[in-house]
Write an enzyme that holds these catalytic residues in place. Structure first.
Site, PDB file in Angstrom:
ATOM      1  CE  LYS A   2      48.866 -31.342  78.652  1.00  0.00           C
ATOM      2  NZ  LYS A   2      47.456 -30.897  78.805  1.00  0.00           N
ATOM      3  CB  CYS A  14      38.346 -39.295  67.582  1.00  0.00           C
ATOM      4  SG  CYS A  14      38.759 -40.948  68.097  1.00  0.00           S
ATOM      5  CG  PHE A  22      37.650 -32.897  76.117  1.00  0.00           C
ATOM      6  CD1 PHE A  22      36.391 -33.455  76.342  1.00  0.00           C
ATOM      7  CD2 PHE A  22      37.855 -32.233  74.914  1.00  0.00           C
ATOM      8  CE1 PHE A  22      35.381 -33.362  75.393  1.00  0.00           C
ATOM      9  CE2 PHE A  22      36.863 -32.139  73.958  1.00  0.00           C
ATOM     10  CZ  PHE A  22      35.620 -32.704  74.200  1.00  0.00           C
TER      11      PHE A  22
HETATM   12  P1  NAD Z   1      43.074 -30.377  71.937  1.00  0.00           P
HETATM   13  O1  NAD Z   1      43.895 -30.487  70.704  1.00  0.00           O
HETATM   14  O2  NAD Z   1      42.480 -29.075  72.295  1.00  0.00           O
HETATM   15  O3  NAD Z   1      43.934 -30.822  73.220  1.00  0.00           O
HETATM   16  C1  NAD Z   1      44.628 -32.041  73.240  1.00  0.00           C
HETATM   17  C2  NAD Z   1      45.826 -31.903  74.165  1.00  0.00           C
HETATM   18  O4  NAD Z   1      46.715 -30.926  73.648  1.00  0.00           O
HETATM   19  C3  NAD Z   1      45.459 -31.463  75.578  1.00  0.00           C
HETATM   20  O5  NAD Z   1      46.219 -32.201  76.504  1.00  0.00           O
HETATM   21  C4  NAD Z   1      45.832 -29.984  75.590  1.00  0.00           C
HETATM   22  O6  NAD Z   1      46.223 -29.525  76.861  1.00  0.00           O
HETATM   23  C5  NAD Z   1      46.999 -29.929  74.630  1.00  0.00           C
HETATM   24  N1  NAD Z   1      47.106 -28.635  73.955  1.00  0.00           N
HETATM   25  C6  NAD Z   1      46.109 -27.741  73.746  1.00  0.00           C
HETATM   26  N2  NAD Z   1      46.581 -26.670  73.060  1.00  0.00           N
HETATM   27  C7  NAD Z   1      47.894 -26.905  72.829  1.00  0.00           C
HETATM   28  C8  NAD Z   1      48.910 -26.179  72.159  1.00  0.00           C
HETATM   29  N3  NAD Z   1      48.676 -24.992  71.569  1.00  0.00           N
HETATM   30  N4  NAD Z   1      50.147 -26.705  72.118  1.00  0.00           N
HETATM   31  C9  NAD Z   1      50.400 -27.903  72.674  1.00  0.00           C
HETATM   32  N5  NAD Z   1      49.470 -28.635  73.325  1.00  0.00           N
HETATM   33  C10 NAD Z   1      48.229 -28.153  73.401  1.00  0.00           C
HETATM   34  O7  NAD Z   1      41.948 -31.521  71.813  1.00  0.00           O
HETATM   35  P2  NAD Z   1      40.711 -31.792  72.774  1.00  0.00           P
HETATM   36  O8  NAD Z   1      39.697 -30.727  72.570  1.00  0.00           O
HETATM   37  O9  NAD Z   1      41.170 -32.081  74.153  1.00  0.00           O
HETATM   38  O10 NAD Z   1      40.180 -33.171  72.165  1.00  0.00           O
HETATM   39  C11 NAD Z   1      39.325 -33.255  71.058  1.00  0.00           C
HETATM   40  C12 NAD Z   1      40.093 -33.548  69.794  1.00  0.00           C
HETATM   41  O11 NAD Z   1      40.815 -34.772  69.916  1.00  0.00           O
HETATM   42  C13 NAD Z   1      39.167 -33.750  68.597  1.00  0.00           C
HETATM   43  O12 NAD Z   1      39.733 -33.118  67.480  1.00  0.00           O
HETATM   44  C14 NAD Z   1      39.149 -35.256  68.408  1.00  0.00           C
HETATM   45  O13 NAD Z   1      38.838 -35.686  67.102  1.00  0.00           O
HETATM   46  C15 NAD Z   1      40.553 -35.598  68.771  1.00  0.00           C
HETATM   47  N6  NAD Z   1      40.689 -37.000  69.126  1.00  0.00           N
HETATM   48  C16 NAD Z   1      41.345 -37.803  68.236  1.00  0.00           C
HETATM   49  C17 NAD Z   1      41.484 -39.154  68.512  1.00  0.00           C
HETATM   50  C18 NAD Z   1      42.209 -40.046  67.547  1.00  0.00           C
HETATM   51  O14 NAD Z   1      42.600 -41.150  67.923  1.00  0.00           O
HETATM   52  N7  NAD Z   1      42.431 -39.625  66.316  1.00  0.00           N
HETATM   53  C19 NAD Z   1      40.963 -39.683  69.709  1.00  0.00           C
HETATM   54  C20 NAD Z   1      40.293 -38.819  70.591  1.00  0.00           C
HETATM   55  C21 NAD Z   1      40.175 -37.469  70.290  1.00  0.00           C
END
Ligand code: NAD
Length: 498
Positions: free
Chosen positions: A173, A281, A149
């Site tokens: 997605k 992140c 997000f």
């Molecule tokens: P999230 O893991 O909740 O969701 C990420 C994606 O995964 C979304 O599209 C979501 O729909 C999907 N998803 C959610 N639950 C799932 C499941 N059980 N199985 C498969 N797919 C699923 O993350 P978020 O809250 O959207 O984003 C924040 C996180 O992203 C933080 O941990 C942040 O550090 C990380 N992030 C990392 C980077 C990087 O480059 N390392 C960059 C940006 C954000």
């Protein structure tokens, strides 16, 4: 209330699963739209459309493919302001920050427009008697990306721009919390001349992600999100033979040496710790002053700055940060603050009680600052992803370095110092993928690669830069000899150069 659709085969298509997610205005707390959560059938429809469109797209020469990206840059440039407004209205980040989200994505689009150069193979003339040897990069077919997000414009562009430049078709997605901008970006790619089906967007949750993971026609998965899900996606993708790069959570440390320019260090900490409400992140979530004096000097400046942070509406140009993305996330962050108090950390600034006048149902909170945090505490070990900064004091440089290196996450780390030797040592030895020297958020530019170490990333190729072109292509090597060259007769031994 507006409804969000999927984008398949060049047009918006409604969802038919009967399952929907709410999209909020984080400033008011109101539900402003519903997003359809795709069923497996809908994902299959998107994959089929991509599979059909991809061969013709791969046959378009790389320069023409790059021109679509160049046109897209122009179209996004024209809509930059309205996209920034839409982005901040769904996410909650300030408009200025939303502009940056879009801009950092566009920089990777610019880089990807270098595809004709980046896709060039190697050629060795006369590698053997009458033998020429060359390599080429060929597209994988259909690739898919699952995005978080917190950067709803940047991260989708980091994925689809290089994939499409390489001749792949791509299925995005996006996060179910803020899908408005990714959908509009897909429409703009069509307007820029991309054939229907080369970029499809399916909205959804775990069901859609699992459908992509299980689909044999999807050859590669890029994922960015929390570590637990990154690891799950990586394992399941690899188990079915897909190429995967999965980026996860972070706990970025900023080491402040006693010789650092403290005013500079505090400016850096305030921006990197609390910008975008800490939902980055690459946010700094741990400050590590080295020695008692550095800790005192840092905290004396930091406390009043955290107390006077300006929390505002996303449209308020003078706001430092806006609301968090959802009430669930706000509650999670506040629970971490309560946990920190329970664990014995000293809460120097408590922003939990902040209320925005006239927007009492919005997902706002103020900045929080902890001192006396220890490595055993969960508020240190886990990612909070909110406007909460922990100060963990180190006795000396080696202790500070060891903290950075021992943490299970290794996205970014920074050192603030005037000592070139210390900076160089830190850059060499710290166990993290991206290092800042007097730079708090060392996010590399598009022509370098982006990726963390340890549990911040699963897979071996980074995002953007040349790694993206490696990830979205497979290498083929051709050894050729034409009739009329040297005739050596039949050989039954392994060919070598001896
Ligand atoms: P999230 O893991 O909740 O969701 C990420 C994606 O995964 C979304 O599209 C979501 O729909 C999907 N998803 C959610 N639950 C799932 C499941 N059980 N199985 C498969 N797919 C699923 O993350 P978020 O809250 O959207 O984003 C924040 C996180 O992203 C933080 O941990 C942040 O550090 C990380 N992030 C990392 C980077 C990087 O480059 N390392 C960059 C940006 C954000």
């Amino acid at each position: 209330m507006s409804d969000i659709a999927h984008f398949i085969d060049g047009r918006r298509v409604p969802g038919r699963s009967g399952r929907y997610g709410d999209i909020f205005n984080p400033a008011t707390g109101a539900v402003v739209a519903q997003v359809p959560l795709a069923s497996r059938d809908k994902v299959r429809e998107a994959v089929e459309s991509a599979r059909h469109a991809q061969p013709a797209w791969a046959a378009v020469n790389p320069q023409r493919r790059a021109r679509v990206l160049l046109k897209f840059l122009e179209l996004v440039g024209r809509e930059h302001e309205s996209l920034a407004k839409l982005l901040s209205s769904e996410h909650g980040k300030t408009i200025a920050d939303a502009r940056g989200d879009i801009q950092r994505g566009l920089e990777v689009v610019e880089f990807s427009a270098g595809a004709p150069y980046l896709l060039k193979g190697a050629y060795t003339d006369a590698a053997g008697p009458g033998i020429d040897l060359y390599s080429m990069r060929q597209p994988l077919g259909v690739a898919a990306g699952v995005t978080p997000f917190n950067f709803p414009a940047m991260i989708p562009m980091w994925m689809f721009a290089p994939a499409i430049a390489c001749g792949d078709a791509f299925i995005l997605k996006p996060s179910e919390h803020d899908p408005g901008v990714p959908l509009r970006l897909a429409e703009l790619m069509m307007e820029a001349g991309l054939p229907a089906g080369v970029l499809n967007v399916v909205n959804g949750d775990r069901e859609a992600v699992d459908a992509l993971l299980d689909d044999a026609d999807v050859k590669a998965i890029a994922f960015v999100g929390s570590s637990q899900i990154a690891e799950y996606v990586y394992a399941r993708a690899c188990a079915s033979g897909k190429r995967a790069q999965c980026f996860g959570a972070a706990k970025n440390h900023m080491v402040v040496m006693p010789d650092a320019d403290m005013d500079h260090a505090v400016d850096a900490l305030i921006g990197a710790g609390y910008g975008s409400a800490g939902e980055r992140c690459m946010a700094i979530s741990v400050a590590v002053p080295v020695g008692k004096e550095a800790a005192q000097a840092l905290l004396a400046r930091l406390v009043p700055r955290v107390e006077s942070l300006k929390i505002g509406l996303p449209a308020d140009a003078s706001a430092d940060f806006g609301p968090l993305v959802t009430r669930t996330h706000l509650d999670r962050v506040k629970n971490y603050v309560a946990l920190g108090v329970e664990e014995g950390a000293k809460l120097l600034v408590d922003g939990r009680g902040f209320r925005m006048q006239g927007y009492e149902d919005g997902f706002f909170m103020g900045g929080c600052l902890f001192d006396d945090v220890t490595p055993q505490m969960r508020i240190y070990r886990e990612e909070i992803f909110g406007p909460v900064l922990s100060v963990l004091r180190a006795r000396d440089y080696e202790e500070a370095l060891a903290l950075v290196s021992a943490h299970e996450y290794g996205n970014g780390a920074a050192i603030f110092t005037r000592d070139g030797g210390a900076a160089r040592d830190f850059a060499t030895r710290a166990q993290a993928g991206m290092i800042g020297v007097n730079v708090p958020i060392p996010t590399p530019l598009a022509y370098y690669t982006f990726g963390g170490w340890k549990r911040s990333a699963f897979g071996d190729l980074n995002q953007h830069g040349e790694d993206a072109f490696r990830f979205y292509t497979k290498t083929k090597t051709v050894t050729s000899r034409w009739p009329g060259g040297v005739r050596e007769g039949a050989s039954f031994v392994m060919p070598t150069m001896s």
